[in-house]
Design a protein around this motif. Sequence first.
Motif, short mmCIF file in Angstrom:
data_model
loop_
_atom_site.label_atom_id
_atom_site.label_comp_id
_atom_site.label_asym_id
_atom_site.label_seq_id
_atom_site.Cartn_x
_atom_site.Cartn_y
_atom_site.Cartn_z
N VAL A 1 4.16 3.79 3.06
CA VAL A 1 2.84 3.77 2.42
C VAL A 1 1.95 2.82 3.19
O VAL A 1 2.34 1.68 3.49
N VAL A 2 0.74 3.28 3.52
CA VAL A 2 -0.23 2.47 4.25
C VAL A 2 -1.45 2.27 3.35
O VAL A 2 -1.97 3.24 2.78
N ASP A 3 -1.89 1.03 3.21
CA ASP A 3 -3.04 0.73 2.35
C ASP A 3 -4.32 0.44 3.11
O ASP A 3 -5.40 0.43 2.51
N ASP A 4 -4.21 0.16 4.41
CA ASP A 4 -5.38 -0.25 5.17
C ASP A 4 -5.52 0.59 6.43
O ASP A 4 -4.53 0.76 7.15
N PRO A 5 -6.69 1.17 6.73
CA PRO A 5 -7.95 1.04 5.98
C PRO A 5 -8.04 1.97 4.77
O PRO A 5 -8.78 1.71 3.84
N ASP A 6 -7.30 3.10 4.80
CA ASP A 6 -7.29 4.02 3.66
C ASP A 6 -5.86 4.14 3.13
O ASP A 6 -4.89 4.10 3.89
N GLN A 7 -5.74 4.31 1.83
CA GLN A 7 -4.42 4.46 1.25
C GLN A 7 -3.87 5.85 1.57
O GLN A 7 -4.54 6.86 1.36
N LYS A 8 -2.65 5.88 2.08
CA LYS A 8 -2.03 7.16 2.43
C LYS A 8 -0.52 7.01 2.46
O LYS A 8 0.02 5.90 2.57
#
Length: 298
Positions: A252-259
Amino acid sequence: MIKRQIYFGLQTLSLLFFIFLFTTSCRHSEEKKEVKTNKFVIAFTSGTISSQDPVRVVLKLPDEMYRVSSKEPPQDIFLLKPFAKGKTYWVDQYTLAFKPDKPLENGQQYHAEVDLNRLLGINDKENGTFRFGFDVVPLKFHIKLTGLEPVQNKKKYRLSGRLTASDNVPPEELERALIAEQEGKKLPVHITRAQQNAAWQFTVENIERLKRESLVTLEWKGQWECSGFDKNEELKYAVPSLESFRFIGVRVVDDPDQKVILEFSDPLDRNQDLNGLVYFTEDIPIRINIENNKIILY
């Protein structure tokens, strides 16, 4: 009776010794933190700073003394212990700064002296020398792997990661500290600065995709502490074999967009219809992209 008296005497002696150590320790701590007030100084560098920060003293002077800031200050009026060479200069008419030629030592406590008598052309026994201290932040790192990407027609891989630090360090020093190997063969590691300070992106190149599963080993050889490895200061990453297709993992990636990113061992068909194949168990609308070997859910 004699044994009891001796035992009591030893207890008393131990207690007195402990009180002496505690008192001495407290006094030493107070002496280390205490800075004598100075009528010419209203602010100064204190606490914990970066190894590359200048050391500053902000002065409060009578109007007739502010003329000193129009001249270059003597270069030897700033003294650091441990010793450090550098340049002394005026930031503005109130602020005197010392910029070390080389970064200060991380984790080191420094004591500073400013010769105000010489700077201001006075002879003030009480306020003529200003002494203060500060600490340089200890250098610590954290490493995190962020993905495996097929390159060169699926015959090789590129492994990516992120390295964060408590202070700034030249990339060439990091490249010497981070060592990557596959089956005993050393692999090139490239490090570039990320958008935020004290953070770097790194890639491990030329990872061979063999006919059998292999391991890439990352080792931390630096003189500084680095977390993210096991207790042996190494991290092993399994490389899929050339003939296998498998799911590698999810992150899970929160930066710059959550995805949410799903990674596979091989590139995926960008035209493949994933409706009904990839979804959340709850009825949440999502947008799906395919990039190389990744399915990205927004």
